[in-house]
Motif scaffolding. Structure first.
Motif, PDB file in Angstrom:
ATOM      1  N   GLY A  87       5.527  64.153 -18.695  1.00 13.45           N
ATOM      2  CA  GLY A  87       4.551  65.096 -18.173  1.00 13.45           C
ATOM      3  C   GLY A  87       4.872  66.485 -18.670  1.00 13.45           C
ATOM      4  O   GLY A  87       5.964  66.748 -19.174  1.00 13.45           O
ATOM      5  N   PRO A  88       3.928  67.417 -18.532  1.00 11.51           N
ATOM      6  CA  PRO A  88       4.152  68.786 -19.000  1.00 11.51           C
ATOM      7  C   PRO A  88       5.207  69.489 -18.161  1.00 11.51           C
ATOM      8  O   PRO A  88       5.616  69.021 -17.096  1.00 11.51           O
ATOM      9  CB  PRO A  88       2.781  69.447 -18.839  1.00 11.51           C
ATOM     10  CG  PRO A  88       2.117  68.654 -17.760  1.00 11.51           C
ATOM     11  CD  PRO A  88       2.595  67.248 -17.918  1.00 11.51           C
ATOM     12  N   ASN A  89       5.659  70.645 -18.641  1.00 12.69           N
ATOM     13  CA  ASN A  89       6.602  71.452 -17.867  1.00 12.69           C
ATOM     14  C   ASN A  89       5.994  71.786 -16.513  1.00 12.69           C
ATOM     15  O   ASN A  89       4.813  72.114 -16.402  1.00 12.69           O
ATOM     16  CB  ASN A  89       6.930  72.749 -18.610  1.00 12.69           C
ATOM     17  CG  ASN A  89       7.777  72.508 -19.843  1.00 12.69           C
ATOM     18  OD1 ASN A  89       8.548  71.554 -19.898  1.00 12.69           O
ATOM     19  ND2 ASN A  89       7.635  73.357 -20.842  1.00 12.69           N
ATOM     20  N   GLY A  90       6.819  71.696 -15.465  1.00  8.48           N
ATOM     21  CA  GLY A  90       6.341  71.969 -14.119  1.00  8.48           C
ATOM     22  C   GLY A  90       5.672  70.793 -13.445  1.00  8.48           C
ATOM     23  O   GLY A  90       5.130  70.941 -12.341  1.00  8.48           O
ATOM     24  N   ALA A  91       5.744  69.622 -14.070  1.00  6.01           N
ATOM     25  CA  ALA A  91       5.072  68.444 -13.503  1.00  6.01           C
ATOM     26  C   ALA A  91       5.809  67.873 -12.303  1.00  6.01           C
ATOM     27  O   ALA A  91       5.231  67.114 -11.525  1.00  6.01           O
ATOM     28  CB  ALA A  91       4.911  67.363 -14.571  1.00  6.01           C
ATOM     29  N   GLY A  92       7.106  68.198 -12.158  1.00  8.73           N
ATOM     30  CA  GLY A  92       7.893  67.665 -11.043  1.00  8.73           C
ATOM     31  C   GLY A  92       8.898  66.607 -11.452  1.00  8.73           C
ATOM     32  O   GLY A  92       9.533  65.990 -10.591  1.00  8.73           O
ATOM     33  N   LYS A  93       9.092  66.427 -12.753  1.00  7.74           N
ATOM     34  CA  LYS A  93       9.976  65.358 -13.239  1.00  7.74           C
ATOM     35  C   LYS A  93      11.428  65.586 -12.824  1.00  7.74           C
ATOM     36  O   LYS A  93      12.087  64.674 -12.328  1.00  7.74           O
ATOM     37  CB  LYS A  93       9.865  65.259 -14.773  1.00  7.74           C
ATOM     38  CG  LYS A  93       8.462  65.097 -15.296  1.00  7.74           C
ATOM     39  CD  LYS A  93       8.420  64.979 -16.805  1.00  7.74           C
ATOM     40  CE  LYS A  93       8.993  66.173 -17.527  1.00  7.74           C
ATOM     41  NZ  LYS A  93       8.202  67.417 -17.301  1.00  7.74           N
ATOM     42  N   SER A  94      11.940  66.791 -13.048  1.00  5.79           N
ATOM     43  CA  SER A  94      13.330  67.067 -12.683  1.00  5.79           C
ATOM     44  C   SER A  94      13.521  67.077 -11.176  1.00  5.79           C
ATOM     45  O   SER A  94      14.567  66.657 -10.670  1.00  5.79           O
ATOM     46  CB  SER A  94      13.789  68.398 -13.290  1.00  5.79           C
ATOM     47  OG  SER A  94      13.895  68.294 -14.700  1.00  5.79           O
ATOM     48  N   THR A  95      12.510  67.545 -10.443  1.00 11.38           N
ATOM     49  CA  THR A  95      12.599  67.493  -8.982  1.00 11.38           C
ATOM     50  C   THR A  95      12.670  66.047  -8.509  1.00 11.38           C
ATOM     51  O   THR A  95      13.454  65.717  -7.606  1.00 11.38           O
ATOM     52  CB  THR A  95      11.394  68.196  -8.339  1.00 11.38           C
ATOM     53  OG1 THR A  95      11.349  69.552  -8.786  1.00 11.38           O
ATOM     54  CG2 THR A  95      11.494  68.168  -6.818  1.00 11.38           C
ATOM     55  N   LEU A  96      11.886  65.178  -9.113  1.00  7.68           N
ATOM     56  CA  LEU A  96      11.956  63.755  -8.778  1.00  7.68           C
ATOM     57  C   LEU A  96      13.359  63.214  -9.041  1.00  7.68           C
ATOM     58  O   LEU A  96      13.930  62.487  -8.206  1.00  7.68           O
ATOM     59  CB  LEU A  96      10.923  62.972  -9.586  1.00  7.68           C
ATOM     60  CG  LEU A  96      10.985  61.451  -9.454  1.00  7.68           C
ATOM     61  CD1 LEU A  96      10.716  61.008  -8.020  1.00  7.68           C
ATOM     62  CD2 LEU A  96       9.996  60.792 -10.425  1.00  7.68           C
ATOM     63  N   THR A  97      13.931  63.553 -10.179  1.00  4.78           N
ATOM     64  CA  THR A  97      15.286  63.110 -10.509  1.00  4.78           C
ATOM     65  C   THR A  97      16.282  63.602  -9.467  1.00  4.78           C
ATOM     66  O   THR A  97      17.160  62.853  -9.011  1.00  4.78           O
ATOM     67  CB  THR A  97      15.695  63.618 -11.901  1.00  4.78           C
ATOM     68  OG1 THR A  97      14.713  63.221 -12.865  1.00  4.78           O
ATOM     69  CG2 THR A  97      17.052  63.056 -12.307  1.00  4.78           C
ATOM     70  N   ASN A  98      16.148  64.856  -9.065  1.00  7.18           N
ATOM     71  CA  ASN A  98      17.050  65.418  -8.054  1.00  7.18           C
ATOM     72  C   ASN A  98      16.897  64.735  -6.696  1.00  7.18           C
ATOM     73  O   ASN A  98      17.868  64.587  -5.952  1.00  7.18           O
ATOM     74  CB  ASN A  98      16.801  66.917  -7.911  1.00  7.18           C
ATOM     75  CG  ASN A  98      17.290  67.708  -9.107  1.00  7.18           C
ATOM     76  OD1 ASN A  98      18.212  67.298  -9.796  1.00  7.18           O
ATOM     77  ND2 ASN A  98      16.665  68.849  -9.359  1.00  7.18           N
ATOM     78  N   LEU A  99      15.694  64.309  -6.378  1.00  6.76           N
ATOM     79  CA  LEU A  99      15.475  63.573  -5.129  1.00  6.76           C
ATOM     80  C   LEU A  99      16.164  62.212  -5.179  1.00  6.76           C
ATOM     81  O   LEU A  99      16.766  61.769  -4.195  1.00  6.76           O
ATOM     82  CB  LEU A  99      13.978  63.389  -4.886  1.00  6.76           C
ATOM     83  CG  LEU A  99      13.179  64.644  -4.540  1.00  6.76           C
ATOM     84  CD1 LEU A  99      11.682  64.337  -4.561  1.00  6.76           C
ATOM     85  CD2 LEU A  99      13.584  65.184  -3.181  1.00  6.76           C
ATOM     86  N   LEU A 100      16.075  61.547  -6.315  1.00  2.00           N
ATOM     87  CA  LEU A 100      16.679  60.216  -6.440  1.00  2.00           C
ATOM     88  C   LEU A 100      18.202  60.285  -6.423  1.00  2.00           C
ATOM     89  O   LEU A 100      18.863  59.384  -5.899  1.00  2.00           O
ATOM     90  CB  LEU A 100      16.202  59.545  -7.730  1.00  2.00           C
ATOM     91  CG  LEU A 100      14.700  59.278  -7.853  1.00  2.00           C
ATOM     92  CD1 LEU A 100      14.380  58.661  -9.213  1.00  2.00           C
ATOM     93  CD2 LEU A 100      14.208  58.368  -6.736  1.00  2.00           C
TER      94      LEU A 100
END
Length: 249
Positions: free
Chosen positions: A38-51
């Motif tokens: 997904g584009p920058n700011g899509a929430g990918k790294s936040t999802l990783t941090n949640l997991l």
């Protein structure tokens, strides 16, 4: 027994009025690479941090194996079999490659907190570090100072350190970022070697690598999943074409 090693259901993370991740579900299977794009700011790294437990969800759940680890800290989750890499390489630059990997292995040893133990005498820890070094393809660089090896090798070293903790689930946040062609090819080959014994979630912007590696794709935009499926299914999705991939893909 199910081969789903990690399962997240309806994960949501709010930062005040901002919903960074909005009801995202994902299953990570043994022997499969699941790419999140997904584009920058899509929430990918936040999802990783949640997991990984680096941040706690506002709602939803995370199950690792048979254990609900929702809201647990990263150390506890890591000790239950999850390893991760970060966007910014996280290694000990003044130490040798071998010392970096051995320290990671020692964190899981029975004597991890015994400051009087001689690290070189701990055979099981050294064996674990040796396996990780070999799997990452860094045997020839073992005595090199970590700060002097190439960017691509530093990324390999970070993965080797993760492997030394013997995880079953790997969360890899942009492992190919900043690499040249040759380094990227080595990283792709490494991830292919790791696949059979791990469940892997890959966050990556290199679409050539993503489509070469991924068994399943999830596409996020503005914190939400807009498509999920096999690479051919996602490639053909009109919403994905419009929002992210573009006509060339």
């Amino acid at each position: 027994m199910s081969d789903v090693l990690l399962s997240a259901k309806q994960l949501t993370k709010r930062f005040g009025g901002l919903v960074a991740v909005n009801q995202v579900s994902v299953d990570l299977w043994l022997g499969r690479i699941h790419a999140v794009i997904g584009p920058n700011g899509a929430g990918k790294s936040t999802l990783t941090n949640l997991l990984s437990g680096d941040i706690a969800p506002s709602s939803g759940s995370v199950t690792l194996g048979d254990t609900d680890v929702t809201g647990r800290g990263p150390d506890r989750i890591s000790r239950q079999g999850l390893g991760r890499s970060y966007q910014k390489t996280n290694i000990f630059l003044p130490f040798t490659v071998w010392e970096n990997v051995r320290l990671a292995a020692q964190s899981r040893g029975a004597h991890a907190t015994n400051l009087l133990s001689r690290a070189a005498s701990l055979g099981d820890i050294n064996a674990r570090a040796e396996r990780a070094l070999e799997l990452a393809g860094l045997q020839q660089r073992r005595q090199s100072i970590a700060g002097t090896i190439s960017h691509g090798e530093q990324r390999q070293l970070e993965i080797a350190m993760t492997l030394a903790t013997e995880p079953r689930v790997l969360l890899l946040d942009e492992p190919l970022a900043g690499m040249g062609v040759a380094e990227a090819e080595r990283m792709v080959a490494l991830l292919q070697r790791l696949k059979s014994d791990h469940a892997i979630m890959l966050v990556e912007h290199d679409m050539d690598a993503v489509f070469a590696l991924a068994d399943r794709l999830t596409v996020m935009v503005n914190g939400q999943v807009i498509a999920s499926g096999t690479p051919p299914e996602v490639r053909a999705d009109a919403n994905v074409q419009s929002a992210y991939l573009g006509e060339e893909h």
